[in-house]
Design a protein around this motif. Sequence first.
Motif, PDB file in Angstrom:
ATOM      1  N   GLU A  77     -16.406 -16.694 -12.947  1.00  0.00           N
ATOM      2  CA  GLU A  77     -16.611 -17.304 -14.209  1.00  0.00           C
ATOM      3  C   GLU A  77     -16.549 -15.863 -15.379  1.00  0.00           C
ATOM      4  O   GLU A  77     -16.028 -16.131 -16.269  1.00  0.00           O
ATOM      5  CB  GLU A  77     -18.167 -17.757 -14.429  1.00  0.00           C
ATOM      6  CG  GLU A  77     -18.496 -19.046 -13.733  1.00  0.00           C
ATOM      7  CD  GLU A  77     -19.668 -19.442 -13.820  1.00  0.00           C
ATOM      8  OE1 GLU A  77     -20.670 -18.589 -14.248  1.00  0.00           O
ATOM      9  OE2 GLU A  77     -20.132 -20.691 -13.278  1.00  0.00           O
ATOM     10  N   LYS A  78     -16.780 -14.798 -14.979  1.00  0.00           N
ATOM     11  CA  LYS A  78     -16.686 -13.535 -15.746  1.00  0.00           C
ATOM     12  C   LYS A  78     -15.289 -13.261 -16.020  1.00  0.00           C
ATOM     13  O   LYS A  78     -14.947 -12.969 -17.052  1.00  0.00           O
ATOM     14  CB  LYS A  78     -17.269 -12.487 -14.973  1.00  0.00           C
ATOM     15  CG  LYS A  78     -16.994 -11.067 -16.038  1.00  0.00           C
ATOM     16  CD  LYS A  78     -17.801  -9.971 -15.045  1.00  0.00           C
ATOM     17  CE  LYS A  78     -17.603  -8.559 -15.947  1.00  0.00           C
ATOM     18  NZ  LYS A  78     -18.306  -8.654 -17.331  1.00  0.00           N
ATOM     19  N   GLU A  79     -14.399 -13.257 -14.854  1.00  0.00           N
ATOM     20  CA  GLU A  79     -12.779 -13.042 -15.040  1.00  0.00           C
ATOM     21  C   GLU A  79     -12.278 -14.191 -16.052  1.00  0.00           C
ATOM     22  O   GLU A  79     -11.451 -13.778 -16.857  1.00  0.00           O
ATOM     23  CB  GLU A  79     -12.115 -13.103 -13.643  1.00  0.00           C
ATOM     24  CG  GLU A  79     -10.741 -12.489 -13.733  1.00  0.00           C
ATOM     25  CD  GLU A  79      -9.946 -13.543 -13.977  1.00  0.00           C
ATOM     26  OE1 GLU A  79      -8.555 -13.431 -14.501  1.00  0.00           O
ATOM     27  OE2 GLU A  79     -10.102 -14.835 -13.838  1.00  0.00           O
ATOM     28  N   GLN A  80     -12.471 -15.454 -15.775  1.00  0.00           N
ATOM     29  CA  GLN A  80     -11.926 -16.480 -16.781  1.00  0.00           C
ATOM     30  C   GLN A  80     -12.515 -16.199 -18.193  1.00  0.00           C
ATOM     31  O   GLN A  80     -11.744 -16.620 -18.927  1.00  0.00           O
ATOM     32  CB  GLN A  80     -12.524 -17.766 -15.889  1.00  0.00           C
ATOM     33  CG  GLN A  80     -11.884 -19.078 -16.861  1.00  0.00           C
ATOM     34  CD  GLN A  80     -10.645 -19.461 -16.555  1.00  0.00           C
ATOM     35  OE1 GLN A  80      -9.991 -18.633 -15.553  1.00  0.00           O
ATOM     36  NE2 GLN A  80     -10.041 -20.121 -17.122  1.00  0.00           N
ATOM     37  N   LYS A  81     -13.874 -15.654 -18.265  1.00  0.00           N
ATOM     38  CA  LYS A  81     -14.245 -15.803 -19.670  1.00  0.00           C
ATOM     39  C   LYS A  81     -13.342 -14.789 -20.036  1.00  0.00           C
ATOM     40  O   LYS A  81     -12.889 -14.701 -21.305  1.00  0.00           O
ATOM     41  CB  LYS A  81     -15.676 -15.377 -19.636  1.00  0.00           C
ATOM     42  CG  LYS A  81     -16.399 -15.181 -21.019  1.00  0.00           C
ATOM     43  CD  LYS A  81     -17.724 -14.768 -20.772  1.00  0.00           C
ATOM     44  CE  LYS A  81     -18.345 -14.532 -22.156  1.00  0.00           C
ATOM     45  NZ  LYS A  81     -18.051 -12.949 -22.430  1.00  0.00           N
ATOM     46  N   ILE A  82     -13.140 -13.463 -19.623  1.00  0.00           N
ATOM     47  CA  ILE A  82     -12.429 -12.497 -20.147  1.00  0.00           C
ATOM     48  C   ILE A  82     -11.095 -12.850 -20.569  1.00  0.00           C
ATOM     49  O   ILE A  82     -10.314 -12.564 -21.641  1.00  0.00           O
ATOM     50  CB  ILE A  82     -12.383 -11.243 -19.130  1.00  0.00           C
ATOM     51  CG1 ILE A  82     -13.860 -10.645 -19.022  1.00  0.00           C
ATOM     52  CG2 ILE A  82     -11.318 -10.136 -19.684  1.00  0.00           C
ATOM     53  CD1 ILE A  82     -14.079  -9.690 -17.885  1.00  0.00           C
TER      54      ILE A  82
END
Length: 260
Positions: free
Chosen positions: A237-242
């Motif tokens: 989720e964090k990688e997708q958000k970035i």
Amino acid sequence: MDNYKNDNTARRYIAHVSILGTTQIHLRNPYIIAWWSAAFPGFGHLLLSKYLRGFVLFIWEVVVNLQSNINVAMIHSFQGDIDMAKESLNTRWLIVYIPVYLFAIWDSYRTTVDLNKIYLLAERENHVFNSFSMGSMEINYLDKRNPVMSILWSLFMPGLGQLYIHRIVVAFFIVTWTVVFFYYSHLLEAISLLFLGDIQKATKVLNSEWLLFFPSLYGFATYDAYINTVENNKLAEKEQKIFLEKNYQHPDFYIEKEKR
């Protein structure tokens, strides 16, 4: 963040995706890690992805435990036969066992505290990390998976939960030792006899010294698979958000925080 690959230029990274698995650091409770080291030396380090140290301590625990007859003494103590428990212990091996056992607990606690500090710094630096890895034998990538399935597969066979979330190194290690424990404990043979209704023979065929390794192994395999599935999902989720913020969010977009 100029690109989306781990170019080894940052001081710290929160994760690394390789064909052998996804390695990441995140906030952990040092007492829980220390508890797993107390349950079985090496488990605390494996939870921290300190594989080499974890493997050494795990193998050491199995060898020295068997030589010092600790499991045998535990069985006698469970039955209330304290004198027999004392007599069964091999003190020459037991004296070797204690310092390394304490070191495993202390070192896993200390390492967890250090990694928590490193995570906070890496999170602040917010440097990019790779999210996809392809080799001639494997493919690994960040995605979200079901923690419940990790638990179920681990309960069927320790190590399968790790395979489900692509922790290849830990999965291979756990599966290998599970087979060893099954073989020497005669557990599967006892289960077969139990299905046939021969309870007395099923009990007699068991090797309780090896059988006593199973509670820790099953517990760790299930916990490790579940926790890492949850954390991998957060990482995805964090990688997708970035990625979405960099490529699709307008530079002037700003959300004002509500004043209280």
